[in-house]
Motif scaffolding. Structure first.
Motif: not given
Length: 195
Positions: A23-32
């Motif tokens: 999900m993070e690799n496809a996201a436009t925002e950063k998440h922890e």
């Protein structure tokens, strides 16, 4: 860096590390990510950006030609022992950067982590506790943006964590783990607290 509560869309269940990374690799925002939960990261205020930029620029100049290199908040750090994936404001890696499964995205070996934020005592303790699980970490620095205040936790010659505090614009932050110093005047240049 500021971290919110778990994002509403993600709070309904726990995620595996593999699901988070996909999900993070496809996201436009950063998440922890921490122990199955995903946390959205918020944007930063002007003072935060000024201080972070000042520190990054100073460290880049002072480390030129050395084996240590500073990285900004787009570099994701992974702490295998406690599952945390996070984006510190600044990370310094000495020697060859090592990443999870050699993926060149989730780095495992920072020597220094710097957070630029106003954190509560509880938040500072929690962050520091999580970061101490990084085997290569030698120094953890928290820089306040609302006052001239820096906490520098470093491993002393006895192998114990020791705190040095800075609260005077005429002082220099001494990063003992990488043998570099930066004047607080340079760190806080162009901020409200430096005026």
């Amino acid at each position: 860096m500021e971290v919110n509560e778990p994002a509403v869309a993600y709070a309904k269940r726990h995620y595996s590390i593999e699901e988070y990374l996909e999900m993070e690799n496809a996201a436009t925002e950063k998440h922890e990510y921490y122990q199955g939960e995903i946390f959205a990261m918020s944007g930063a205020k002007l003072e935060h950006n000024i201080v972070t930029s000042n520190l990054h620029g100073a460290l880049t100049q002072k480390l030129k030609g050395k084996s240590c290199r500073p990285f900004g908040s787009d570099l994701r750090i992974h702490i295998e022992k406690n599952t945390l994936f996070t984006y510190p404001d600044l990370s310094i890696i000495c020697g060859k950067p090592k990443s999870l499964n050699d993926d060149k995205m989730n780095f495992l070996n920072p020597t220094v982590i710097i957070e630029v934020a106003l954190l509560t005592t509880r938040e500072r303790k929690a962050r520091f506790k999580s970061y101490r699980d990084i085997p290569t970490l030698k120094e953890y620095i928290m820089v306040d943006t609302t006052s001239i205040s820096i906490e520098d936790w470093f491993i002393n010659s006895g192998g114990n964590w020791e705190l040095k505090e800075y609260n005077n614009i005429d002082q220099s932050l001494e990063l003992s783990s990488i043998q570099v110093s930066v004047e607080l005047r340079e760190i806080y240049e162009a901020t409200e607290v430096a005026r």
